[in-house]
Design a protein around this motif. Sequence first.
Motif, PDB file in Angstrom:
ATOM      1  N   ASN A   1       0.867  -1.176   0.000  1.00  0.00           N
ATOM      2  CA  ASN A   1       0.000   0.000   0.000  1.00  0.00           C
ATOM      3  C   ASN A   1       0.902   1.223   0.000  1.00  0.00           C
ATOM      4  O   ASN A   1       2.132   1.096  -0.075  1.00  0.00           O
ATOM      5  N   ASP A   2       0.334   2.417   0.112  1.00  0.00           N
ATOM      6  CA  ASP A   2       1.128   3.642  -0.019  1.00  0.00           C
ATOM      7  C   ASP A   2       2.177   3.787   1.079  1.00  0.00           C
ATOM      8  O   ASP A   2       3.211   4.413   0.858  1.00  0.00           O
ATOM      9  N   GLY A   3       1.921   3.214   2.253  1.00  0.00           N
ATOM     10  CA  GLY A   3       2.841   3.406   3.359  1.00  0.00           C
ATOM     11  C   GLY A   3       3.618   2.176   3.782  1.00  0.00           C
ATOM     12  O   GLY A   3       4.299   2.204   4.814  1.00  0.00           O
TER      13      GLY A   3
ATOM     14  N   THR B   1       9.284  -2.267   5.189  1.00  0.00           N
ATOM     15  CA  THR B   1       9.391  -0.858   5.545  1.00  0.00           C
ATOM     16  C   THR B   1       8.023  -0.226   5.690  1.00  0.00           C
ATOM     17  O   THR B   1       7.177  -0.339   4.798  1.00  0.00           O
ATOM     18  N   ALA B   2       7.831   0.449   6.827  1.00  0.00           N
ATOM     19  CA  ALA B   2       6.663   1.298   7.045  1.00  0.00           C
ATOM     20  C   ALA B   2       7.129   2.740   6.894  1.00  0.00           C
ATOM     21  O   ALA B   2       8.063   3.175   7.588  1.00  0.00           O
ATOM     22  N   LYS B   3       6.494   3.480   5.993  1.00  0.00           N
ATOM     23  CA  LYS B   3       7.000   4.801   5.618  1.00  0.00           C
ATOM     24  C   LYS B   3       5.936   5.867   5.769  1.00  0.00           C
ATOM     25  O   LYS B   3       4.785   5.680   5.377  1.00  0.00           O
ATOM     26  N   GLY B   4       6.338   7.001   6.369  1.00  0.00           N
ATOM     27  CA  GLY B   4       5.492   8.178   6.434  1.00  0.00           C
ATOM     28  C   GLY B   4       5.931   9.196   5.406  1.00  0.00           C
ATOM     29  O   GLY B   4       6.661   8.877   4.461  1.00  0.00           O
ATOM     30  N   GLU B   5       5.529  10.434   5.575  1.00  0.00           N
ATOM     31  CA  GLU B   5       5.916  11.470   4.610  1.00  0.00           C
ATOM     32  C   GLU B   5       7.414  11.722   4.627  1.00  0.00           C
ATOM     33  O   GLU B   5       8.027  11.937   3.583  1.00  0.00           O
ATOM     34  N   GLU B   6       8.031  11.720   5.815  1.00  0.00           N
ATOM     35  CA  GLU B   6       9.466  11.986   5.914  1.00  0.00           C
ATOM     36  C   GLU B   6      10.219  10.881   6.647  1.00  0.00           C
ATOM     37  O   GLU B   6      11.419  10.725   6.446  1.00  0.00           O
ATOM     38  N   ASP B   7       9.535  10.130   7.518  1.00  0.00           N
ATOM     39  CA  ASP B   7      10.197   9.134   8.351  1.00  0.00           C
ATOM     40  C   ASP B   7       9.880   7.717   7.867  1.00  0.00           C
ATOM     41  O   ASP B   7       8.900   7.503   7.149  1.00  0.00           O
ATOM     42  N   TYR B   8      10.710   6.765   8.272  1.00  0.00           N
ATOM     43  CA  TYR B   8      10.401   5.365   7.980  1.00  0.00           C
ATOM     44  C   TYR B   8      11.045   4.469   9.032  1.00  0.00           C
ATOM     45  O   TYR B   8      11.989   4.866   9.735  1.00  0.00           O
ATOM     46  N   PHE B   9      10.538   3.247   9.127  1.00  0.00           N
ATOM     47  CA  PHE B   9      11.125   2.216   9.983  1.00  0.00           C
ATOM     48  C   PHE B   9      11.168   0.925   9.189  1.00  0.00           C
ATOM     49  O   PHE B   9      10.179   0.540   8.550  1.00  0.00           O
ATOM     50  N   SER B  10      12.318   0.237   9.221  1.00  0.00           N
ATOM     51  CA  SER B  10      12.489  -1.008   8.468  1.00  0.00           C
ATOM     52  C   SER B  10      13.018  -2.106   9.373  1.00  0.00           C
ATOM     53  O   SER B  10      13.806  -1.853  10.298  1.00  0.00           O
TER      54      SER B  10
END
Length: 316
Positions: free
Chosen positions: A208-210, A236-245
């Motif tokens: 999905n997008d995030g 990876t879970a991604k926001g507009e500027e941050d992410y966590f993998s």
Amino acid sequence: MRKIAFVFFLIAIAVQIKAQETLPNYQQYLLEGDFLFNPALYGKTDKVALNLNYQKQFSEFDESPNVQSVGIHANIVDRLGMGLTFFRDQNGPISANGGSIGGSYFIPMNDDGERKNQFSFGTSLSLYNMTIDWAKLNPEDPGDPELYDDNGIFLMYANLGLAATYEGFFVGVSVRDIPIKNDIPIQNGIEPLPTKIFLNTGYDWYLNDGFYVTPSIMMDVATNSSRLLDINVMATAKGEEDYFSGGFSFRTSKNNVGSQSLNLSPVIKASIGNLFLGLTYNFGMSDIKEYAGNSFMLSVGYNLDNFINTRGFRYR
């Protein structure tokens, strides 16, 4: 006897692979350090990217090997990138250090303004110096003049690379450590056949997008037919500027002695604003773990606004 022979087999693999290294290849490329192995990735983003890594090996040894590296790269003008790296590799009495400087050129595959689809090529020059601290040795004959004939090795290498990203796919090829000066240690077998070819490819599969999953492989092939193969999977879970993998890397090796599974490494990393943090822990998968222990790597990075090229990347 079988167990002793097996341990010697593992040590032979480790020593032969180690002998091929300037900057040893661990999981730096999964922790925002892919430009350390492929100069075509200098300046792959619009930021000035700083990357620092610390790798600790064989935790059960008193003076276990450790590697530190620091690198910085950026888009410096129009489509040109540039990078600068340094490393230090300490292994008991043997200390190696060096650095690289090089450039890259990018060709966008579209003009959407996001640099998601692009092709690049690059080259760099590396300097490598190895010294031995004789005070840390305990020879049977301390006065043997053969021990003190040479206090170091200095080599100069060229590196070449190609890279491309397109619609979630990425691929890279680099040829590293091509000797261009003082190859006497190579001819004499002190630093045998160091040239390596790195091949990597993978795909960002968006669910999905995030959220997306990235399967990838990295192969390190030396010109003496030794080979390292990494099989990686990251989510990876991604926001507009941050992410966590989070994910794992599985490494195997093969050379003319045989093949061996080396380690399984959980990998976690996160980007918070301009700050990057990453960690891997290498669980050994061979009997040598009983004697040497495991290893780990810490990575820290920071992305600065591009004060070098304020005009930005040129798409046309």
